[in-house]
Design an enzyme around this catalytic site. Sequence first.
Site, PDB file in Angstrom:
ATOM      1  CB  CYS A   1      -0.158  -0.140   1.145  1.00 38.93           C
ATOM      2  SG  CYS A   1      -1.481   1.227   0.695  1.00 38.93           S
TER       3      CYS A   1
ATOM      4  CE1 TYR B   1      -3.430   5.173  -1.900  1.00 35.94           C
ATOM      5  CE2 TYR B   1      -5.345   4.792  -3.246  1.00 35.94           C
ATOM      6  CZ  TYR B   1      -5.136   4.675  -2.311  1.00 35.94           C
ATOM      7  OH  TYR B   1      -5.064   3.557  -1.528  1.00 35.94           O
TER       8      TYR B   1
END
Lengths: 575, 575
Positions: free
Chosen positions: B277, B415
Site C-alpha cells: 500500500c 496516491y
Amino acid sequence: MLLLRCCHSLTRFGPLNTQRHKVTPAVVSCAVRLWSSSSSEDRGSYQRSYGPRWRHGLAGLLAGSGAVLAYGLHHHKAEQQDSITVQTIEKTSAFPIISQEEVTTHRSLEDGVWVTYKGGVYDITEFVAMHPGGDKILLAAGGALEPFWALYAVHNQEHVLEMLSEYKVGELSAEDVKKQKAIKTSDPYSTDPERHPALHINNLKPFNAEPPPELLSDSFITPSAIFFKRNHLPVPQVDAASYQLHVEGLPGGVLTLSLEELKTRFPKHTITATLQCAGNRRSEMNKVKQVKGLNWGIAAISNATWGGARLRDVLLAAGYSPDVAQRAFHVQFEGLDKDVSGTTYGASIPLNKAVNEEGDVLLAYEMNGQDIPADHGYPVRAVVPGTVGARNVKWLGKIIVSAEESTSHWQQNDYKGFSPGTDWDTVDFKSAPAIQELPIQSAITVPTDGAVVDRSSEEVTVKGYAWSGGGREVVRVDVSLDGGKTWQVAQLRSSEKGQAPEPSPPPGRAWAWKLWEVTAPLPAEAQELEIVCKAVDNSYNMQPDTVPPIWNLRGVLSNAWHRVKVVIREDNNEE
Amino acid sequence: MLLLRCCHSLTRFGPLNTQRHKVTPAVVSCAVRLWSSSSSEDRGSYQRSYGPRWRHGLAGLLAGSGAVLAYGLHHHKAEQQDSITVQTIEKTSAFPIISQEEVTTHRSLEDGVWVTYKGGVYDITEFVAMHPGGDKILLAAGGALEPFWALYAVHNQEHVLEMLSEYKVGELSAEDVKKQKAIKTSDPYSTDPERHPALHINNLKPFNAEPPPELLSDSFITPSAIFFKRNHLPVPQVDAASYQLHVEGLPGGVLTLSLEELKTRFPKHTITATLQCAGNRRSEMNKVKQVKGLNWGIAAISNATWGGARLRDVLLAAGYSPDVAQRAFHVQFEGLDKDVSGTTYGASIPLNKAVNEEGDVLLAYEMNGQDIPADHGYPVRAVVPGTVGARNVKWLGKIIVSAEESTSHWQQNDYKGFSPGTDWDTVDFKSAPAIQELPIQSAITVPTDGAVVDRSSEEVTVKGYAWSGGGREVVRVDVSLDGGKTWQVAQLRSSEKGQAPEPSPPPGRAWAWKLWEVTAPLPAEAQELEIVCKAVDNSYNMQPDTVPPIWNLRGVLSNAWHRVKVVIREDNNEE
C-alpha cells in the site's frame, strides 16, 4: 597520514615476504622520494589494487607483450601541474652489477621473475602471487617496468616504490642502462586530443576531467568540448575508413560492419541522454573517509544528443531472435582502447536492455549533431541511456552476445557498491551486482560552496541539475536554504532556456536530465545559508540525506543531498 | 489539537458563507458530540477532502442515485472498538418544521439544494460549489444524507457536522422522520467476508487491516488470510458463473470474457509478487506531523503467488497492436466495488507496462494456489507487479485502453507524493504524477519497538523484509544496532526458510520481496539498542535517512530507514 598508510602497508607486507636482499627501514625511507603530485586519484586507485587483500585488482595492471620491449624509459611531461614527476630511486652500492642478458634469463616462477626499473634489478618472484593483476605480471618478466608504469600512472606512488625496493637484487650494468635510454621515448598518451582549457583535470593520463559546475547548468545540452571526459586508457587512433565493428554470439555468425554500413544499413535514431560517471561527487565521500578513485566534483555528468543505429536493429540483423534470450543474458562491449598487454576496455549490459524497443541503446556515431569527438569514442560508441557511464563503451570494436557478463576488471571488480561497513579486508566483489542503472541524483551548480551573497540583493537564485537512471523521470526537486529544515519546490527545465519544453518522455524513457532553478528571498535573520537540494524521480525514489551511511570503499554512487554554504554579506552602504 | 483544527476550519469558513440561519458558536459546540472513535484515518481522509482549499477531494463522496432513497438510517455496529458511534445532533426549537415533500422540491441550484440528516433540514446550496466531489453532491439533493455517509465513514466527524449545522434551515416533520426510520436498515458492508482475528484493523468500513509484523516475516509467501487488506469500498458480491470482464478501447471492439474463458482461452502464468500500500508505514509520518490517511504500521505489504492470464495476451486477443501505442498510453481498470452513486473504484497503469512481455501484468484468478479470496478481488483482479497496491484493481470489471489516465479520484487526487513544504493550502494534485512504481523499502519485523533483550542472551537476531518497486531486485540490506553509526550486512532470503533459494529473477522482473536476518553480539556497553535497517536495490537506490524530509500531506511513500529501540536487561542471575 600518507606516511601512516605507508607504514601500515609495510607492516602488512612484512610477514608475507621473504626478501632475499631486504633493505633496512632506514634505507627505504631515504631511498624513496615523495611525489609532488596533486592527483590523489592515482594514490587511491593504486591502493585499491594493492590493498591488504590481493584477490581483487586491476587486471592487466602490469601486463605487457613482446612489443613492449621496444618501449624505452618514459618521461612524464611536466606541462600540467597535475602531472606526476617521478624521481629515481637513489642507488646504493650494496648491490651486485647484473647484465640485461642475465635479467632476461629470469622470466618464470621456476627461474625467478626479475624486472628492471631505472637501473635497478628486482627479483619479484614472491610478489607474483600477490599481484592484483594476477600472472599477467609475468609479461614484464626479464624486462623493464617502465612501459607498463607509463600506461598506468597508478604505480607512480611512493609506497609502490618502497615495495619494489624490498625486492632489489642488483644494479643493471651501465652499458645496459645506456641501451635502455637509447630506445626512443614514446608516450601512449601523446596522441590524445587537445582539450578545452576550462575543464578541471582530475587526472591527465588517462584523461579525466569535468567542466566547472556553473558552465554545466548553463546549457541543457552540454557542448561536447566541456562534456565530462572519463577515459580509462589512451585515446585510440581509429581510421574511420578502415573501422570495423564486429558483432558476435548470434546464430548468424559474426557480423562485421564498416562505419558506412552502420550509417546506411540501419535507420538513424536520435536521443538526448545524460551520462554520469559512477564516481560523480566522489570528493564528498572522500571528506568522510578516504576512498579509492578519481576525486570527482559534482560535474562528472553531462547531457548530449546522440545519433546512431539502434543496437536492437543491429542485433536483429546479426540474427537475434527471442530464442537467443533463452541462453544469452548479456551484451558485452569491447573498446578499441587497450593497454600494453592488448587488454581492451570492456563492459556489458543486460541483454533485455539491449534488445528492448524501449531500451533505446544506440551505437552512436554522432554527438550533438557532429561526428563523435575523439575523447568521446570516435567513430562509434555505445550509448546506453539510463545506465552508468562505464557501460557506454567508447571506440567500440566488438559486441558479443553472451551467457556471461563481461569478464573485464571494470565489470567484475570495479563499479560496484558496498555497505559502509565493508572495507578492503572484507570486500567480496562477487557479492554485489555491477552497477547498471544509477540512482536518483541532483546537485547545486550555482552558487558554489563558499560564495558570498550581498544582503542588498535581497534574494538568492539557486541552480542545478537532477537526473535519475533507468529512464525514471525527475518529477520534483526540493531546495532548502536552512540545511533541510524547510523546503521549497524548484522549477524544472527540460530544454534550453527560453525554448519550449520538450514533450514529456514515455514512461521509463526519460534519459535526459532536468535543469532546475529557484529564486528565494534571503532569510532576514540568517548570516549564512546552508543550501540543500534533493530530487525525486517518478518511482518516488529520493536521495539519501547524508553521505556517511552510503559511503563505500570505491566512492561510487555518491548521491546524498548536495549542500553548499553561502555567506550573506551585510552591506551598510545599501538600503 | 483537534479542537484547534476545528476552530481553524470554522474561521476559514466564515467569510465564504452567508448562512441563512447561522447557529451561534455556543449552539454549535453543544449540538455536536465527539465520536468515541479510535480510527484516525476517517478524520484524516475527511480533512484531506474538506481541507481549506476546495478543489481537491474525494469524487463522489456525497454522491447518490434514486436507489439511495430506499436506504434508511444507518446504524453503525459497535461490534469492534474501531467502529464509530454516531450521535445525533441535539435539536433546538429555533427552526421551522419542514415536510419531506417541501425538501424534495429543493433539488437544484436554482430551487436551492436541501438535504436531511437525522431529522434536520439543511440548505446546502452555497456549499455545492465547495464540495470536493463536485456537483455529484446534487444526487443527494432533496433527500437524506445518511446513505452516503454510511458508505463513507469519513463524514462522521465533528467538524463535518459543525459545517452542516451552519446550513440548518429547519426540522423535518415528525411524520417524515418516522417514515425514514421505517425504511429497512441496510449496511453495505454487511456482506463483507469474515477476517482472520490476528489482523490489526486500521479501519472497519471499508475494511483495512494488516498482519502483526512478526507473523509477516515468518513466511516468504504470506498466507492469504493474513495478507494485508486494503479495501476502498464494500466487498462486492460477484457470481463467478455470470462474471464478465469487458475489454474496451481496442480496434477489435469490446471483448467480453467469462471467468471460464479467461481461464481457458489464455495460458496461465504464475508470478510471485509483493504488493504494498502507498500508505505503508504512514504512522511514522504521523509522528512527525499529522497526515491524512489510514494509520498503517509497517505491515501494509505482503507477498503472494498469483496465477492468471497475462493482460498482454488478453489485450492482443482484443486487437492490440503496436499501432495502438501511437494513440493510447494508459490501461484503465474499473472495479466492481462501487459507492451508492454507482461510482466504481478505478485506477490506470501505463500502457507499456501492460503490453510489455516483461511487465508480467496478470488478470489473476488465483492467489497462493486457490481462488482469490473475496477480500483480494474474487474472482479476478489485476496484479501489476512492482506497482503500488492501488493500481492492482480488485473485483475487476472493465479494462479500457485509453489516451487518458483513469479519471478516478484515486488516480487523480490521491496516491501522489509532494514536497514536505506542500500543505493543503498549496497542493496542486495535477503537479505530481500518480504513484506507479514504488521506491526502495525495508522494515524491521523482529524485534518490535520497545522489546526487551536479556543480556544473558549475548546476541540479538534482527529480522525484516525488503522490497523495491519497478522489478528492481533488493541486493543488500544494511543493519545497524547503534542508530546508523556502524553497519553490518544482513543475510537475504528469497524462499521459505530451509528451502533452496529461488533462481535470481531476470533484470527488471524482481517482483517479490526478500526477507532478511542478521544475528549480532549485544554490544558490551549498550543499555539500549537503536536498531536501524536500510535496503539497496539493483539501481542502487537507497532509503532516505529520516522521515521529516520525505513527509508529505497524504503520508504516502514512507520509506525512510526503519528504526526500533530495544532495551537490554541486565540479569544478575545469569552468568
